[in-house]
Write a protein that holds these residues in place. Structure first.
Motif, PDB file in Angstrom:
ATOM      1  N   ALA A 283       0.820  -1.212   0.000  1.00 26.30           N
ATOM      2  CA  ALA A 283       0.000   0.000   0.000  1.00 26.30           C
ATOM      3  C   ALA A 283       0.856   1.265   0.000  1.00 26.30           C
ATOM      4  CB  ALA A 283      -0.927  -0.001   1.204  1.00 26.30           C
ATOM      5  N   TYR A 284       0.210   2.342  -0.408  1.00 27.09           N
ATOM      6  CA  TYR A 284       0.778   3.688  -0.377  1.00 27.09           C
ATOM      7  C   TYR A 284      -0.034   4.458   0.658  1.00 27.09           C
ATOM      8  CZ  TYR A 284       2.029   8.373  -2.288  1.00 27.09           C
ATOM      9  OH  TYR A 284       2.468   9.662  -2.477  1.00 27.09           O
ATOM     10  N   ILE A 285       0.612   4.820   1.756  1.00 25.13           N
ATOM     11  CA  ILE A 285      -0.071   5.545   2.827  1.00 25.13           C
ATOM     12  C   ILE A 285       0.238   7.029   2.665  1.00 25.13           C
ATOM     13  CG2 ILE A 285      -0.319   5.837   5.313  1.00 25.13           C
ATOM     14  CD1 ILE A 285       0.631   2.930   5.638  1.00 25.13           C
ATOM     15  N   ASP A 286      -0.753   7.779   2.268  1.00 20.77           N
ATOM     16  CA  ASP A 286      -0.614   9.218   2.054  1.00 20.77           C
ATOM     17  C   ASP A 286      -1.016   9.915   3.342  1.00 20.77           C
ATOM     18  OD1 ASP A 286      -0.433  11.781   1.121  1.00 20.77           O
ATOM     19  OD2 ASP A 286      -2.180  11.668  -0.197  1.00 20.77           O
ATOM     20  N   ARG A 287       0.007  10.347   4.097  1.00 22.65           N
ATOM     21  CA  ARG A 287      -0.215  10.901   5.423  1.00 22.65           C
ATOM     22  C   ARG A 287      -0.979   9.904   6.281  1.00 22.65           C
ATOM     23  NH1 ARG A 287      -0.629  16.444   2.222  1.00 22.65           N
ATOM     24  NH2 ARG A 287      -0.826  14.848   0.595  1.00 22.65           N
ATOM     25  N   GLY A 288      -2.241  10.110   6.589  1.00 13.89           N
ATOM     26  CA  GLY A 288      -2.903   9.209   7.510  1.00 13.89           C
ATOM     27  C   GLY A 288      -3.848   8.208   6.898  1.00 13.89           C
ATOM     28  N   GLN A 289      -3.802   8.030   5.571  1.00 13.10           N
ATOM     29  CA  GLN A 289      -4.743   7.096   4.967  1.00 13.10           C
ATOM     30  C   GLN A 289      -4.166   6.435   3.723  1.00 13.10           C
ATOM     31  OE1 GLN A 289      -8.190   9.451   4.041  1.00 13.10           O
ATOM     32  NE2 GLN A 289      -7.149  10.707   2.524  1.00 13.10           N
ATOM     33  N   VAL A 290      -4.690   5.267   3.415  1.00 17.76           N
ATOM     34  CA  VAL A 290      -4.254   4.542   2.221  1.00 17.76           C
ATOM     35  C   VAL A 290      -4.818   5.240   0.988  1.00 17.76           C
ATOM     36  CG1 VAL A 290      -4.391   2.348   0.983  1.00 17.76           C
ATOM     37  CG2 VAL A 290      -4.089   2.368   3.468  1.00 17.76           C
ATOM     38  N   ALA A 291      -3.992   5.414  -0.028  1.00 16.53           N
ATOM     39  CA  ALA A 291      -4.397   6.101  -1.252  1.00 16.53           C
ATOM     40  C   ALA A 291      -3.691   5.455  -2.442  1.00 16.53           C
ATOM     41  CB  ALA A 291      -4.054   7.590  -1.160  1.00 16.53           C
ATOM     42  N   ARG A 292      -3.965   5.974  -3.597  1.00 14.84           N
ATOM     43  CA  ARG A 292      -3.284   5.520  -4.812  1.00 14.84           C
ATOM     44  C   ARG A 292      -2.056   6.388  -5.044  1.00 14.84           C
ATOM     45  NH1 ARG A 292      -4.430   0.968  -7.699  1.00 14.84           N
ATOM     46  NH2 ARG A 292      -4.170   2.048  -9.696  1.00 14.84           N
ATOM     47  N   SER A 293      -0.955   5.756  -5.367  1.00 13.45           N
ATOM     48  CA  SER A 293       0.200   6.521  -5.805  1.00 13.45           C
ATOM     49  C   SER A 293      -0.011   6.900  -7.274  1.00 13.45           C
ATOM     50  CB  SER A 293       1.485   5.715  -5.594  1.00 13.45           C
ATOM     51  OG  SER A 293       1.375   4.401  -6.115  1.00 13.45           O
ATOM     52  N   SER A 294       0.995   7.451  -7.925  1.00 16.41           N
ATOM     53  CA  SER A 294       0.805   7.965  -9.282  1.00 16.41           C
ATOM     54  C   SER A 294       0.503   6.847 -10.269  1.00 16.41           C
ATOM     55  CB  SER A 294       2.062   8.697  -9.746  1.00 16.41           C
ATOM     56  OG  SER A 294       3.117   7.764  -9.997  1.00 16.41           O
ATOM     57  N   PRO A 295      -0.202   7.148 -11.350  1.00 13.67           N
ATOM     58  CA  PRO A 295      -0.436   6.123 -12.378  1.00 13.67           C
ATOM     59  C   PRO A 295       0.861   5.489 -12.872  1.00 13.67           C
ATOM     60  CG  PRO A 295      -1.848   8.016 -12.781  1.00 13.67           C
ATOM     61  CD  PRO A 295      -0.911   8.417 -11.670  1.00 13.67           C
ATOM     62  N   GLU A 296       1.928   6.284 -12.975  1.00 11.95           N
ATOM     63  CA  GLU A 296       3.205   5.760 -13.460  1.00 11.95           C
ATOM     64  C   GLU A 296       3.791   4.726 -12.505  1.00 11.95           C
ATOM     65  OE1 GLU A 296       7.584   7.365 -15.062  1.00 11.95           O
ATOM     66  OE2 GLU A 296       6.243   8.722 -13.990  1.00 11.95           O
ATOM     67  N   SER A 297       3.400   4.794 -11.231  1.00 13.82           N
ATOM     68  CA  SER A 297       4.009   3.904 -10.236  1.00 13.82           C
ATOM     69  C   SER A 297       3.451   2.489 -10.276  1.00 13.82           C
ATOM     70  CB  SER A 297       3.839   4.488  -8.832  1.00 13.82           C
ATOM     71  OG  SER A 297       2.485   4.415  -8.408  1.00 13.82           O
ATOM     72  N   TYR A 298       2.426   2.277 -11.093  1.00 12.88           N
ATOM     73  CA  TYR A 298       1.868   0.924 -11.242  1.00 12.88           C
ATOM     74  C   TYR A 298       2.278   0.396 -12.615  1.00 12.88           C
ATOM     75  CZ  TYR A 298      -0.934   2.283  -7.215  1.00 12.88           C
ATOM     76  OH  TYR A 298      -1.342   2.705  -5.962  1.00 12.88           O
ATOM     77  N   ASP A 299       3.390  -0.290 -12.644  1.00  8.40           N
ATOM     78  CA  ASP A 299       3.931  -0.796 -13.901  1.00  8.40           C
ATOM     79  C   ASP A 299       4.630  -2.121 -13.584  1.00  8.40           C
ATOM     80  OD1 ASP A 299       5.734  -1.366 -16.098  1.00  8.40           O
ATOM     81  OD2 ASP A 299       5.454   0.708 -16.772  1.00  8.40           O
TER      82      ASP A 299
END
Length: 312
Positions: A274-290
């Motif tokens: 997972a990518y934890i953006d500050r205090g919650q799980v979020a999506r990282s950049s589209p480029e980061s899913y490859d």
């Protein structure tokens, strides 16, 4: 994570959000033994952290720009675990990071310094400690939303990543105008993208645990990450940019450190990868899913660090 006595290993605790996170972890989990991997004389920090929570804190001297030093540090930690001097490993926080004003700085191993510290050193830590971490342990790697490469996340201050084969990124010469600040910052954002690729690959390759996640503190004015920047940039980061923390564009060091502690202690529920953006799980950049890049990054980093990894 249970309340049983356990060890958390951490890099990057000597200043900034890392020191705040370490203090929060000591307060929230006094039963944990915090082991700091640091190149600094940390006696004052150890005393300060112990005063906060009353738990045990110790330091293993580590120079992250030397992969041999990283390997030696893990051996020292594991020797203490085996002897019973340290309780079982239940956490690893890879928070240390560097950002140079150029892309010319080399480590003793001949690697470009930004990539070596932000990616290779932490990979060696993860790989050497992995088999000794409890399956329910949490491994957190501090990344950055600079890897998005857009104004919303970078505020025009950090160029977005420029992906190239890892073998090129790991050595000086990957970017144009190597001696300027833009090249150093590009190396930084690109190294954070590489770290996210590895986190995704770790999750696939270690399906039975531990849980591995990337933590993004957001833009945090007032820290020492820009300590090597120009005088004007340092002044802006210390006195002008903190005004942005009253907006959603920036995070205070106190909040960012608290969020990192929450991520490390498992307060933020997150699946592996997972990518934890500050205090919650979020999506990282589209480029980061490859998937292809993730696999190739793993293979290249494994090759580059082969001499410092545990034997198969």
């Amino acid at each position: 994570m249970t309340d049983a006595e356990h060890t958390i290993v951490m890099t990057g605790a000597s200043r900034g959000i890392g020191q705040i996170a370490a203090s929060s972890m000591c307060a929230l989990k006094p039963e944990a033994h915090l082991v700091l991997l640091s190149r600094n004389d940390s006696r004052d920090l150890v005393a300060k952290l112990q005063a906060v929570g009353g738990g045990a804190v110790s330091v293993v001297h580590t120079e992250l720009s030397s992969l041999q030093s990283v390997a030696d540090a893990t051996d020292a930690v594991l020797d203490r675990v085996r002897s019973g001097d340290l309780p079982p490993l239940r956490g690893l926080v890879c928070n240390a990071g560097v950002q140079h004003t150029n892309a010319l700085t080399e480590t003793v191993d001949g690697f470009e310094s930004t990539f070596a510290v932000n990616v290779l050193a932490h990979h060696v830590l993860v790989r050497r400690l992995h088999d000794h971490l409890h399956p329910h342990a949490r491994v957190v790697v501090t990344v950055s939303d600079t890897h998005f490469g857009d104004f919303r996340h970078n505020l025009g201050m950090v160029p977005g990543p420029r992906w190239q084969p890892v073998e090129a990124l790991a050595h000086v010469g990957a970017f144009a105008d190597l001696g300027n600040t833009a090249a150093g910052r590009t190396a930084y954002s690109t190294s954070k993208l590489a770290a996210i690729y590895l986190i995704h690959e770790y999750a696939r390759r270690f399906p039975t645990g531990p849980t591995l996640a990337g933590y993004n503190p957001g833009f945090v004015p007032g820290t020492d990450l820009a300590r090597d920047a120009s005088v004007a940039s340092r002044l802006a980061m210390r006195w002008i940019m903190p005004l942005l923390t009253i907006t959603p564009l920036a995070t205070t060091p106190s909040k960012a450190g608290g969020f990192l502690a929450d991520a490390a202690l498992g307060t933020v529920k997150a699946p592996s990868g997972a990518y934890i953006d500050r205090g919650q799980v979020a999506r990282s950049s589209p480029e980061s899913y490859d998937l292809q890049r993730e696999c190739k990054t793993w293979e290249a980093v494994e090759t580059l660090t082969a001499g410092f990894l545990p034997l198969p």
